[in-house]
Design a protein around this motif. Structure first.
Motif, PDB file in Angstrom:
ATOM      1  N   ALA A 100       0.835  -1.208   0.000  1.00 20.10           N
ATOM      2  CA  ALA A 100       0.000   0.000   0.000  1.00 20.10           C
ATOM      3  C   ALA A 100       0.868   1.256   0.000  1.00 20.10           C
ATOM      4  N   GLU A 101       1.887   1.272   0.844  1.00 24.22           N
ATOM      5  CA  GLU A 101       2.795   2.416   0.890  1.00 24.22           C
ATOM      6  C   GLU A 101       3.537   2.561  -0.437  1.00 24.22           C
ATOM      7  N   GLY A 102       3.930   1.438  -1.028  1.00 28.15           N
ATOM      8  CA  GLY A 102       4.641   1.470  -2.304  1.00 28.15           C
ATOM      9  C   GLY A 102       3.800   2.026  -3.435  1.00 28.15           C
ATOM     10  N   ILE A 103       2.533   1.645  -3.482  1.00 29.46           N
ATOM     11  CA  ILE A 103       1.630   2.155  -4.521  1.00 29.46           C
ATOM     12  C   ILE A 103       1.470   3.666  -4.385  1.00 29.46           C
ATOM     13  N   GLU A 104       1.274   4.123  -3.157  1.00 30.91           N
ATOM     14  CA  GLU A 104       1.124   5.562  -2.920  1.00 30.91           C
ATOM     15  C   GLU A 104       2.388   6.307  -3.341  1.00 30.91           C
ATOM     16  N   MET A 105       3.555   5.799  -2.943  1.00 34.24           N
ATOM     17  CA  MET A 105       4.817   6.459  -3.295  1.00 34.24           C
ATOM     18  C   MET A 105       5.057   6.446  -4.803  1.00 34.24           C
ATOM     19  N   ALA A 106       4.751   5.333  -5.443  1.00 33.36           N
ATOM     20  CA  ALA A 106       4.962   5.235  -6.895  1.00 33.36           C
ATOM     21  C   ALA A 106       4.163   6.297  -7.638  1.00 33.36           C
ATOM     22  N   GLY A 107       2.922   6.504  -7.234  1.00 27.66           N
ATOM     23  CA  GLY A 107       2.099   7.522  -7.874  1.00 27.66           C
ATOM     24  C   GLY A 107       2.594   8.928  -7.620  1.00 27.66           C
ATOM     25  N   ARG A 108       3.162   9.132  -6.444  1.00 25.38           N
ATOM     26  CA  ARG A 108       3.621  10.472  -6.057  1.00 25.38           C
ATOM     27  C   ARG A 108       4.973  10.807  -6.667  1.00 25.38           C
ATOM     28  N   ILE A 109       5.931   9.873  -6.632  1.00 26.91           N
ATOM     29  CA  ILE A 109       7.294  10.200  -7.091  1.00 26.91           C
ATOM     30  C   ILE A 109       7.593   9.753  -8.515  1.00 26.91           C
ATOM     31  N   ARG A 110       6.781   8.842  -9.067  1.00 25.32           N
ATOM     32  CA  ARG A 110       6.981   8.309 -10.420  1.00 25.32           C
ATOM     33  C   ARG A 110       8.437   7.933 -10.678  1.00 25.32           C
ATOM     34  N   MET A 124      -0.770  -7.016   1.786  1.00 29.44           N
ATOM     35  CA  MET A 124      -0.806  -6.987   0.327  1.00 29.44           C
ATOM     36  C   MET A 124       0.515  -7.530  -0.208  1.00 29.44           C
ATOM     37  N   ASP A 125       0.473  -8.709  -0.825  1.00 30.41           N
ATOM     38  CA  ASP A 125       1.722  -9.285  -1.345  1.00 30.41           C
ATOM     39  C   ASP A 125       2.137  -8.581  -2.637  1.00 30.41           C
ATOM     40  N   GLY A 126       3.276  -8.978  -3.158  1.00 24.16           N
ATOM     41  CA  GLY A 126       3.804  -8.331  -4.355  1.00 24.16           C
ATOM     42  C   GLY A 126       2.953  -8.528  -5.597  1.00 24.16           C
ATOM     43  N   TRP A 127       2.282  -9.686  -5.704  1.00 23.60           N
ATOM     44  CA  TRP A 127       1.440  -9.917  -6.881  1.00 23.60           C
ATOM     45  C   TRP A 127       0.283  -8.926  -6.903  1.00 23.60           C
ATOM     46  N   GLU A 128      -0.373  -8.756  -5.760  1.00 22.69           N
ATOM     47  CA  GLU A 128      -1.477  -7.800  -5.701  1.00 22.69           C
ATOM     48  C   GLU A 128      -0.974  -6.372  -5.920  1.00 22.69           C
ATOM     49  N   THR A 129       0.178  -6.075  -5.352  1.00 20.06           N
ATOM     50  CA  THR A 129       0.776  -4.752  -5.538  1.00 20.06           C
ATOM     51  C   THR A 129       1.039  -4.496  -7.019  1.00 20.06           C
ATOM     52  N   LEU A 130       1.613  -5.476  -7.698  1.00 15.63           N
ATOM     53  CA  LEU A 130       1.902  -5.353  -9.127  1.00 15.63           C
ATOM     54  C   LEU A 130       0.610  -5.162  -9.926  1.00 15.63           C
ATOM     55  N   GLU A 131      -0.413  -5.938  -9.611  1.00 16.02           N
ATOM     56  CA  GLU A 131      -1.690  -5.792 -10.315  1.00 16.02           C
ATOM     57  C   GLU A 131      -2.255  -4.385 -10.141  1.00 16.02           C
ATOM     58  N   ARG A 132      -2.180  -3.865  -8.928  1.00 17.18           N
ATOM     59  CA  ARG A 132      -2.715  -2.525  -8.673  1.00 17.18           C
ATOM     60  C   ARG A 132      -1.893  -1.441  -9.362  1.00 17.18           C
ATOM     61  N   LEU A 133      -0.564  -1.596  -9.365  1.00 20.86           N
ATOM     62  CA  LEU A 133       0.286  -0.631 -10.065  1.00 20.86           C
ATOM     63  C   LEU A 133      -0.054  -0.590 -11.546  1.00 20.86           C
ATOM     64  N   LYS A 134      -0.237  -1.749 -12.146  1.00 18.32           N
ATOM     65  CA  LYS A 134      -0.506  -1.825 -13.581  1.00 18.32           C
ATOM     66  C   LYS A 134      -1.931  -1.430 -13.938  1.00 18.32           C
ATOM     67  N   ALA A 135      -2.849  -1.488 -12.977  1.00 15.00           N
ATOM     68  CA  ALA A 135      -4.242  -1.113 -13.225  1.00 15.00           C
ATOM     69  C   ALA A 135      -4.480   0.392 -13.094  1.00 15.00           C
ATOM     70  N   ASP A 136      -3.545   1.100 -12.483  1.00 18.37           N
ATOM     71  CA  ASP A 136      -3.691   2.536 -12.247  1.00 18.37           C
ATOM     72  C   ASP A 136      -2.982   3.300 -13.367  1.00 18.37           C
ATOM     73  N   ALA A 137      -3.704   4.167 -14.043  1.00 21.86           N
ATOM     74  CA  ALA A 137      -3.131   4.929 -15.158  1.00 21.86           C
ATOM     75  C   ALA A 137      -1.903   5.739 -14.739  1.00 21.86           C
ATOM     76  N   ALA A 138      -1.849   6.164 -13.482  1.00 22.41           N
ATOM     77  CA  ALA A 138      -0.726   6.973 -13.005  1.00 22.41           C
ATOM     78  C   ALA A 138       0.568   6.179 -12.868  1.00 22.41           C
TER      79      ALA A 138
END
Length: 136
Positions: free
Chosen positions: A36-46, A59-73
């Motif tokens: 969750a923290e990683g997704i937030e940081m990725a969107g903020r710092i790109r 949230m394991d890495g697979w779910e994290t990866l799915e969420r990162l790839k599903a978010d346009a940002a």
């Protein structure tokens, strides 16, 4: 060229030692201790590249990866699965979910640096403007 790396790993010692290796090579490194923290940081710092652990509580890495790839940002950010779990099924799943690489831990610093630089360069090439025709 932006040289930022985001490490998403629940093991603070791995994140810290990896950060030290990358910072010594001139990378700007950010760390998140969970998905969750990683997704937030990725969107903020790109970041230019994300190193993502798979085996994390919550949230394991697979779910994290799915969420990162599903978010346009964050969908276009290159994600390197960075895990102690070495097997072909994991490699296939990481590609299926959109990761650009599957990199095993423990790691050789020079191999990790080479891999990160390669994906940073590929990202720069894919976003470079098209050459303007000279009208010949």
């Amino acid at each position: 060229m932006d040289r930022s790396v985001l490490i998403i790993d629940d093991d603070k010692w791995i994140a810290m030692s990896t950060s030290m290796v990358l910072e010594a090579e001139g990378f700007e490194v950010h760390s998140a201790l969970g998905g969750a923290e990683g997704i937030e940081m990725a969107g903020r710092i790109r970041p230019s590249v994300i190193l993502l652990d798979i085996m994390m509580p919550g949230m394991d890495g697979w779910e994290t990866l799915e969420r990162l790839k599903a978010d346009a940002a964050t969908a276009d950010l290159p994600v390197i699965v960075f895990t102690a779990r070495e097997h072909s099924r994991g490699r296939a799943k990481s590609r299926e979910l959109g990761a650009v690489e599957y990199f095993p831990k423990p790691f050789r610093p020079e191999a990790l640096i080479h891999t990160i630089r390669g994906h940073m360069a590929a990202g720069q090439e894919s976003t470079a403007p098209e050459p303007v025709p000279t009208g010949q």
